[in-house]
Design an enzyme around this catalytic site. Structure first.
Site, mmCIF file in Angstrom:
data_model
loop_
_atom_site.group_PDB
_atom_site.id
_atom_site.type_symbol
_atom_site.label_atom_id
_atom_site.label_comp_id
_atom_site.label_asym_id
_atom_site.label_seq_id
_atom_site.Cartn_x
_atom_site.Cartn_y
_atom_site.Cartn_z
ATOM 1 N N SER A 20 38.238 60.555 29.511
ATOM 2 C CA SER A 20 39.301 61.555 29.694
ATOM 3 C C SER A 20 39.092 62.711 28.723
ATOM 4 O O SER A 20 38.652 62.500 27.584
ATOM 5 C CB SER A 20 40.673 60.935 29.430
ATOM 6 O OG SER A 20 40.840 59.768 30.186
ATOM 7 N N GLU A 59 51.842 49.982 14.039
ATOM 8 C CA GLU A 59 52.839 49.969 12.975
ATOM 9 C C GLU A 59 53.942 50.979 13.238
ATOM 10 O O GLU A 59 54.919 51.047 12.522
ATOM 11 C CB GLU A 59 52.171 50.278 11.633
ATOM 12 C CG GLU A 59 51.342 49.104 11.164
ATOM 13 C CD GLU A 59 50.508 49.444 9.962
ATOM 14 O OE1 GLU A 59 50.836 50.425 9.285
ATOM 15 O OE2 GLU A 59 49.531 48.732 9.724
ATOM 16 N N GLN A 89 37.406 59.719 23.911
ATOM 17 C CA GLN A 89 36.971 58.371 23.532
ATOM 18 C C GLN A 89 35.768 57.966 24.376
ATOM 19 O O GLN A 89 35.885 57.791 25.593
ATOM 20 C CB GLN A 89 38.127 57.398 23.758
ATOM 21 C CG GLN A 89 37.755 55.958 23.482
ATOM 22 C CD GLN A 89 38.942 55.035 23.634
ATOM 23 O OE1 GLN A 89 39.870 55.092 22.843
ATOM 24 N NE2 GLN A 89 38.927 54.208 24.658
ATOM 25 N N SER A 100 33.855 53.360 27.292
ATOM 26 C CA SER A 100 33.446 52.717 28.551
ATOM 27 C C SER A 100 32.104 53.237 29.039
ATOM 28 O O SER A 100 31.771 54.411 28.851
ATOM 29 C CB SER A 100 34.493 52.978 29.638
ATOM 30 O OG SER A 100 35.748 52.536 29.218
HETATM 31 C C1 LIG Z 1 42.554 57.186 34.239
HETATM 32 C C2 LIG Z 1 41.592 56.489 33.355
HETATM 33 C C3 LIG Z 1 41.244 57.056 32.149
HETATM 34 C C4 LIG Z 1 40.320 56.427 31.318
HETATM 35 N N1 LIG Z 1 39.969 57.040 30.148
HETATM 36 C C5 LIG Z 1 39.015 56.470 29.365
HETATM 37 C C6 LIG Z 1 38.556 57.138 28.192
HETATM 38 O O1 LIG Z 1 39.016 58.229 27.853
HETATM 39 N N2 LIG Z 1 37.588 56.560 27.458
HETATM 40 C C7 LIG Z 1 37.055 55.346 27.782
HETATM 41 O O2 LIG Z 1 36.210 54.855 27.051
HETATM 42 N N3 LIG Z 1 37.454 54.682 28.906
HETATM 43 C C8 LIG Z 1 38.416 55.222 29.703
HETATM 44 N N4 LIG Z 1 38.822 54.586 30.847
HETATM 45 C C9 LIG Z 1 38.153 53.357 31.227
HETATM 46 C C10 LIG Z 1 38.985 52.105 31.131
HETATM 47 O O3 LIG Z 1 39.146 51.700 29.804
HETATM 48 C C11 LIG Z 1 38.254 51.057 31.978
HETATM 49 O O4 LIG Z 1 38.362 51.481 33.314
HETATM 50 C C12 LIG Z 1 38.824 49.690 31.816
HETATM 51 O O5 LIG Z 1 38.546 49.167 30.549
HETATM 52 C C13 LIG Z 1 38.279 48.733 32.879
HETATM 53 O O6 LIG Z 1 36.888 48.779 32.951
HETATM 54 P P1 LIG Z 1 36.161 48.970 34.369
HETATM 55 O O7 LIG Z 1 36.738 50.164 35.008
HETATM 56 O O8 LIG Z 1 34.716 48.950 34.130
HETATM 57 O O9 LIG Z 1 36.585 47.730 35.222
HETATM 58 P P2 LIG Z 1 35.974 46.264 35.122
HETATM 59 O O10 LIG Z 1 35.994 45.810 33.712
HETATM 60 O O11 LIG Z 1 34.702 46.205 35.850
HETATM 61 O O12 LIG Z 1 37.067 45.455 35.910
HETATM 62 C C14 LIG Z 1 37.129 45.404 37.342
HETATM 63 C C15 LIG Z 1 38.172 44.365 37.718
HETATM 64 O O13 LIG Z 1 37.784 43.093 37.197
HETATM 65 C C16 LIG Z 1 38.800 42.562 36.378
HETATM 66 N N5 LIG Z 1 38.199 41.831 35.262
HETATM 67 C C17 LIG Z 1 37.189 42.204 34.456
HETATM 68 N N6 LIG Z 1 36.956 41.282 33.520
HETATM 69 C C18 LIG Z 1 37.849 40.296 33.722
HETATM 70 C C19 LIG Z 1 38.154 39.070 33.073
HETATM 71 N N7 LIG Z 1 37.492 38.647 31.991
HETATM 72 N N8 LIG Z 1 39.159 38.336 33.568
HETATM 73 C C20 LIG Z 1 39.868 38.743 34.642
HETATM 74 N N9 LIG Z 1 39.629 39.872 35.302
HETATM 75 C C21 LIG Z 1 38.643 40.649 34.840
HETATM 76 C C22 LIG Z 1 39.586 43.769 35.892
HETATM 77 O O14 LIG Z 1 40.905 43.422 35.537
HETATM 78 C C23 LIG Z 1 39.539 44.671 37.107
HETATM 79 O O15 LIG Z 1 40.551 44.308 37.998
HETATM 80 C C24 LIG Z 1 39.748 55.189 31.697
HETATM 81 C C25 LIG Z 1 40.108 54.608 32.913
HETATM 82 C C26 LIG Z 1 41.019 55.245 33.740
HETATM 83 C C27 LIG Z 1 41.387 54.590 35.036
#
Ligand SMILES: Cc1cc2nc3c(=O)[nH]c(=O)nc-3n(C[C@H](O)[C@H](O)[C@H](O)COP(=O)(O)OP(=O)(O)OC[C@H]3O[C@@H](n4cnc5c(N)ncnc54)[C@H](O)[C@@H]3O)c2cc1C
Length: 681
Positions: A458, A541, A415, A418
């Site tokens: 991932s 679903e 996917q 991010s």
């Molecule tokens: C093990 C692992 C596998 C993953 N695999 C994939 C994958 O295969 N494909 C993919 O696309 N992504 C993947 N991800 C990414 C994952 O979806 C993102 O890490 C996640 O959406 C958070 O984004 P970020 O890491 O940029 O954190 P940020 O969005 O920068 O967040 C940092 C902190 O700020 C907080 N925060 C942010 N916005 C808000 C808000 N509006 N209100 C309150 N708090 C907020 C968050 O809760 C967090 O604590 C993976 C992540 C991990 C850890």
């Protein structure tokens, strides 16, 4: 949602709530504030006429002929309206004696007589007499016992009492949540509704999590009381003891916090609910003994077994499903996946021809029969949510090209959502897709050229295809200009660089896209539809054969308790983790039962992830703590290595659960806004 799931019980709860609200119980309790001898006879007379406290007494003895679960549903509804008059003691006593009556009940030796002040008959453990008194809960009159404390412990009495008190705590907690949320929707400060402030929204979302846990635990204890296995009821009652009473107090405190100054007034009803919650917790007694019993039961191998009653709807379909499951089981292991795909048993909820368009009953029967036959389904991982999007929004050609090979495991997906600058705020993504027209492309191709950087991807290192979001219209609003692409991961211009994770392993990656060409036939739906697609999926679903089994980490801490002499504090913590993990399973069971009853998923399915993450993180951390200073000298960190190293690996790895697939904070925003209806921030 209340304890009730079946249509009859939902109706019973609704009509009782209305009737209870019309009885003016809270007004009566306020008027009697300085009257320790108040008996609330008018309220009792109305309740008695409706038979509220004798629902579980056989009709032949003058009761309602219902179940303990029916009784719990009724008490929950009455506690929601804080009805005084001693319904709890009366209901407990009626079940214990098998006769309707206005009972006071002593539950613990030397303990208070529950509702002893309003009772006509006291069921004492210690003999002697009762001495009514006003107390913390203004809507009840309990009584001190004057007998000489004996040592008689009556387990059945305690279980009935905890089970029905848990139902009351669910009603109290639900009122507190509803009251807080209603206020947060209308009260304005700083020119905004207070529910739009994230601190309030998250507090309400956490209250929702607690209320759903309390409700599920109370439901299970009552349902078990009607079963035939005392060990199961004992287990469920101890889970309820650990979850419900602290939970109701927490939610009542949260309610007062959301209300602010008005919540601190005597005039507002919130304190009456806090008083009831505190009082119930005090009456059932300290939870330490329940935690110890639960740990001992888990060590002895007891787990909650929840049988989903399909009400006979499975009888006609089961033989054929069983025969198919047996036929698959008889195949060599390497041929089973193909057979699961061929029969539609791998994804029965998907539309034909890839699934069976199965209704909830068929899905559960297939789950059950595959489990009975010992057939494991392969995990589709990212294909599990990529394919439903293609099925729902893709072309026939896309379905034909991708779905079957992916189900067969021939195509692995990743996917590409991010980005370094776009995680939770995915709509801000910057990866660009520029139009390629045959007239201007040297190779005469029609499609898109994608450039940008993705991160945390991932399995990208071994993926064949990626679902990718990229911006196709930089001038459109952020959510509108995004398109959903299917990207061949072997395309020229893609570079995958591994990233080491917290555990030291490299399971996710950075992916660089440099003018990667994607033909038009690999765009899903129309350009600009990407955001809508990314948010819709058929996955929800799916109806699973839920169970209240413990998670891997909780099984692990139980195993440690089996192998080693632990102190009381450690055993207590294990008991609490067993309770939480059991409740997480129960939330799944309730979702399944609701689906079978023809209802969509309720709040419990949304909070299940939040609570499940908490359970897995806390239990794996506890396993780590139980290893003591051994973790300081553990050598190489391997997930399948030495047990201490495996515990450390798990505790580190579970940190990802509150980040990946939507962080805990984002899920609380969603719960606050979509489930509770609070205004957007
Ligand atoms: C093990 C692992 C596998 C993953 N695999 C994939 C994958 O295969 N494909 C993919 O696309 N992504 C993947 N991800 C990414 C994952 O979806 C993102 O890490 C996640 O959406 C958070 O984004 P970020 O890491 O940029 O954190 P940020 O969005 O920068 O967040 C940092 C902190 O700020 C907080 N925060 C942010 N916005 C808000 C808000 N509006 N209100 C309150 N708090 C907020 C968050 O809760 C967090 O604590 C993976 C992540 C991990 C850890």
């Amino acid at each position: 949602m209340s304890i009730a799931i079946s249509d009859e019980q939902v109706e019973l709860a609704g009509s009782l709530r209305k009737r209870a609200a019309s009885l003016g119980g809270i007004e009566a309790a306020r008027e009697a504030e300085h009257d320790p001898g108040a008996t609330f006879d008018e309220v009792w007379a109305a309740a008695e006429e409706m038979g509220i406290a004798a629902i579980a007494v056989p009709e032949s003895a003058g009761g309602g002929g219902g179940t303990v679960l029916d009784q719990a549903v009724a008490l929950e509804a009455c506690a929601h309206e804080l009805l005084p008059g001693g319904l709890l003691g009366a209901a407990i006593g009626s079940i214990l004696t098998g006769r309707p009556g206005r009972y006071g009940v002593q539950v613990h030796p030397a303990g208070v007589v529950w509702d002893g002040g309003t009772a006509a008959e006291a069921l004492l453990l210690d003999g002697g007499d009762v001495s009514p008194s006003a107390g913390l809960d203004l809507t009840a009159r309990h009584a001190a016992a004057t007998g000489v404390p004996g040592s008689a412990v009556d387990d059945r009495r305690r279980r009935v009492a905890v089970t029905l008190a848990a139902a009351e705590s669910a009603g109290v907690a639900r009122w507190c949540l509803e009251t807080a949320v209603e206020y947060a929707k209308v009260r304005e400060q700083f020119g905004k509704k207070i529910g739009s402030f994230q601190a309030i929204k998250h507090l309400c979302a956490e209250m929702l999590e607690t209320v759903e846990a309390v409700t599920a635990a109370a439901w299970d204890a009552a349902a078990c009381a009607d079963g035939e296995d005392p060990a199961q009821w004992a287990f469920a009652a101890d889970v309820a003891h650990l979850i419900c009473f602290d939970g109701a107090v927490e939610v009542a405190k949260g309610c007062i916090q959301v209300l602010g100054g008005i919540g601190f007034t005597f005039e507002h009803d919130a304190h009456l609910y806090l008083r009831r919650a505190h009082s119930l917790r005090a009456l059932v007694g300290p939870s330490d003994a329940a935690a110890e019993r639960l740990t001992a039961a888990a060590v002895a191998g007891v787990r909650r077994r929840v049988d989903v009653d399909l009400g006979g709807r499975d009888e006609a379909i089961r033989p054929e499903v069983a025969a198919t499951a047996d036929a698959i089981a008889a195949l060599p292991p390497e041929e089973r996946r193909a057979a699961l795909v061929e029969t539609g048993f791998l994804t029965p909820h998907w539309p034909k021809p890839y699934g069976l368009a199965a209704d909830p009953t068929l899905q559960i029967v297939i789950d059950q029969e595959l489990a009975r036959a010992g057939v494991d389904r392969p995990d589709l991982v990212i294909a599990g949510w990529a394919l439903p999007t293609i099925l729902a929004h893709g072309t026939e050609e896309q379905c034909a090209r991708f779905v079957r090979p992916s189900l067969m495991g021939e195509l692995v997906w990743c996917q590409l959502f991010s980005e370094p600058g776009s995680g939770s705020d995915l709509a801000s993504l910057r990866t660009k897709a520029i139009r390629v027209e045959p007239a201007t492309d040297p190779a005469g191709r029609a499609g898109w050229s994608i450039s940008g950087q993705k991160v945390w991807t991932s399995v990208a290192e071994r993926a064949d295809w990626g679902i990718c979001l990229a911006r196709t219209d930089p001038d459109a609003p952020p959510h509108k200009g995004i398109t959903y692409f299917l990207v061949d991961m072997r395309s020229p211009g893609i570079e995958v660089r591994p990233l080491r994770e917290i555990t030291g392993e490299a399971l996710f990656n950075e992916v660089f896209l440099d003018a990667v060409f994607v033909p038009d036939e690999n765009v899903v739906a129309a350009p600009g539809d990407g955001w809508r697609l990314a948010r819709t999926t058929l996955a929800n679903e799916r109806v699973a054969m839920a169970s209240a089994r413990l998670t891997k980490s909780v099984e692990r801490i139980v195993q440690i308790a089996t192998e080693r002499e632990l102190g009381a504090v450690e055993r207590n913590r294990i008991g609490h983790q067993v309770a939480l993990a059991t409740v997480c399973g129960l939330l799944g069971v309730r979702t399944t039962l609701r689906a079978l009853a023809g209802h969509g998923p309720g709040a419990e399915s949304s909070v299940a992830k939040l609570l499940g993450v908490r359970s897995r993180q806390d239990s794996s951390e506890l396993a780590l703590q139980l290893q003591g200073d051994g973790i300081a000298v553990l050598g190489e960190l391997e997930r399948d290595g030495d047990p201490v190293a495996a515990d450390v690996w798990e505790a580190l790895n579970t940190r990802c659960l509150s980040i990946a697939g939507g962080t805990t904070q984002i899920l609380r925003n969603v719960a606050g806004e979509r489930i509770l209806g609070l205004p957007r921030s």
